[in-house]
Scaffold this motif. Structure first.
Motif, PDB file in Angstrom:
ATOM      1  N   GLU A  88       0.833  -1.213   0.000  1.00  0.00           N
ATOM      2  CA  GLU A  88       0.000   0.000   0.000  1.00  0.00           C
ATOM      3  C   GLU A  88       0.865   1.259   0.000  1.00  0.00           C
ATOM      4  O   GLU A  88       0.597   2.219  -0.730  1.00  0.00           O
ATOM      5  CB  GLU A  88      -0.934   0.000   1.218  1.00  0.00           C
TER       6      GLU A  88
ATOM      7  N   ARG B  31       2.521   1.736  -3.324  1.00  0.00           N
ATOM      8  CA  ARG B  31       1.592   2.211  -4.353  1.00  0.00           C
ATOM      9  C   ARG B  31       1.439   3.723  -4.306  1.00  0.00           C
ATOM     10  O   ARG B  31       1.410   4.390  -5.340  1.00  0.00           O
ATOM     11  CB  ARG B  31       0.231   1.533  -4.149  1.00  0.00           C
TER      12      ARG B  31
ATOM     13  N   SER C 268       1.620   7.248   7.393  1.00  0.00           N
ATOM     14  CA  SER C 268       1.180   5.995   6.778  1.00  0.00           C
ATOM     15  C   SER C 268       0.987   4.937   7.857  1.00  0.00           C
ATOM     16  O   SER C 268       1.927   4.595   8.583  1.00  0.00           O
ATOM     17  CB  SER C 268       2.208   5.512   5.748  1.00  0.00           C
TER      18      SER C 268
ATOM     19  N   SER D  45       0.268   1.825   7.253  1.00  0.00           N
ATOM     20  CA  SER D  45       0.893   0.571   6.814  1.00  0.00           C
ATOM     21  C   SER D  45       2.377   0.539   7.191  1.00  0.00           C
ATOM     22  O   SER D  45       2.911  -0.509   7.584  1.00  0.00           O
ATOM     23  CB  SER D  45       0.727   0.405   5.291  1.00  0.00           C
TER      24      SER D  45
END
Length: 219
Positions: A150, A153, A183, A185
Motif C-alpha cells: 500500500e 503504491r 502511513s 501501513s
C-alpha cells in the motif's frame, strides 16, 4: 809281480814360474769362418728408437688424478607462498562483530538525548557497542519482509523511531513507536520488523532501553 804305474808328466807342474802359457785353440774349420756382418738400415734404427721410447714411457709412472666427489647436498624445495584471499565475513559474522567503544556518539545522542547520561555504565557501554548492529539487523529484516504494497503504491517514505526494553535472556518488552508516520501501513510494518528481528539482537548483561530508527525508502 806287476810293474808299478808310472806317473804321466803334468804340464802344469812343469811350467816355470813367471811364464804364462798360451791357450791352444782347437783347429776347427767352423771357427775359422767369420760371420757376415748385418747391415743396419734406417728402418731398424727407427724401430729401435720407438722401442726405446715405449720402454721409457712404461717406466715413467704418471700419478693418477684423484677426483674428489663433491658432498651430496640435499636440495630443499622452495615453498611457494600462497596469497591468502581476504576472508569475506558473512552476514551473521558482521552482526556478531562488536563495534569499537564510543562513549556518547552523535547517533546515540540524537536518539537518547539526556536519558543516556542517566544510564548505568554497563548499559551505556552496551549501547555504544551494539546500537548500530541492532539498527542493521532491523533494516535487513525489513528488506527480508519487503516494502508494504500500500505504501509503495502511494509512494510513502519516512523514518520511524522505536523504543523498547531488551532483557538479558533476549526478550523485549514495552515496544512502542516514539515517532509515527502518516502511513498506517508503515507503522504496522515497523512493529512487525522489531518482533521478527529481536531474536538476532545481541543480549545485554542488564535490562537496557533500546531506541532505534527504521527507515523506509523507495528506490
Amino acid at each position: 809281480p806287476r810293474p808299478l804305474p808310472t806317473e804321466k808328466p803334468n804340464p802344469k807342474k812343469m811350467e816355470t814360474p813367471g811364464v804364462t802359457r798360451k791357450k791352444t785353440v782347437p783347429n776347427d774349420a767352423n771357427l775359422s769362418r767369420k760371420k757376415p756382418e748385418k747391415k743396419i738400415t734406417k728402418t731398424d734404427v727407427h724401430k729401435k728408437e720407438e722401442k726405446r721410447k715405449s720402454e721409457a714411457k712404461k717406466k715413467i709412472r704418471h700419478p693418477k688424478k684423484i677426483v674428489r666427489k663433491a658432498p651430496h647436498r640435499k636440495v630443499r624445495k622452495r615453498r611457494v607462498k600462497r596469497r591468502r584471499t581476504p576472508h569475506k565475513p558473512t552476514w551473521a559474522e558482521t552482526l556478531r562483530r562488536p563495534t569499537p567503544h564510543r562513549s556518547g556518539s552523535r547517533l546515540v545522542r540524537s536518539l537518547y538525548g539526556s536519558s543516556y547520561s542517566r544510564m548505568s555504565r554497563s548499559q551505556r557501554r552496551f549501547i555504544d557497542e551494539n546500537l548500530r548492529r541492532i539498527i542493521q539487523i532491523s533494516q535487513r529484516t525489513l528488506n527480508y519482509l519487503g516494502y508494504p504494497p500500500e505504501a509503495a503504491r502511494f509512494g510513502e517514505e519516512g523514518t520511524n523511531v522505536v523504543e523498547f526494553w531488551l532483557h538479558p535472556n533476549g526478550d523485549i518488552s514495552g515496544l512502542h513507536l516514539r515517532r509515527r508516520l502518516n502511513s498506517s501501513s508503515l507503522n504496522r510494518q515497523t512493529i512487525e520488523v522489531i518482533k521478527t528481528a529481536y531474536m538476532n539482537y545481541p543480549r545485554p548483561k542488564t535490562k537496557t532501553k533500546i531506541i532505534i530508527y527504521v527507515r523506509y525508502r523507495l528506490r
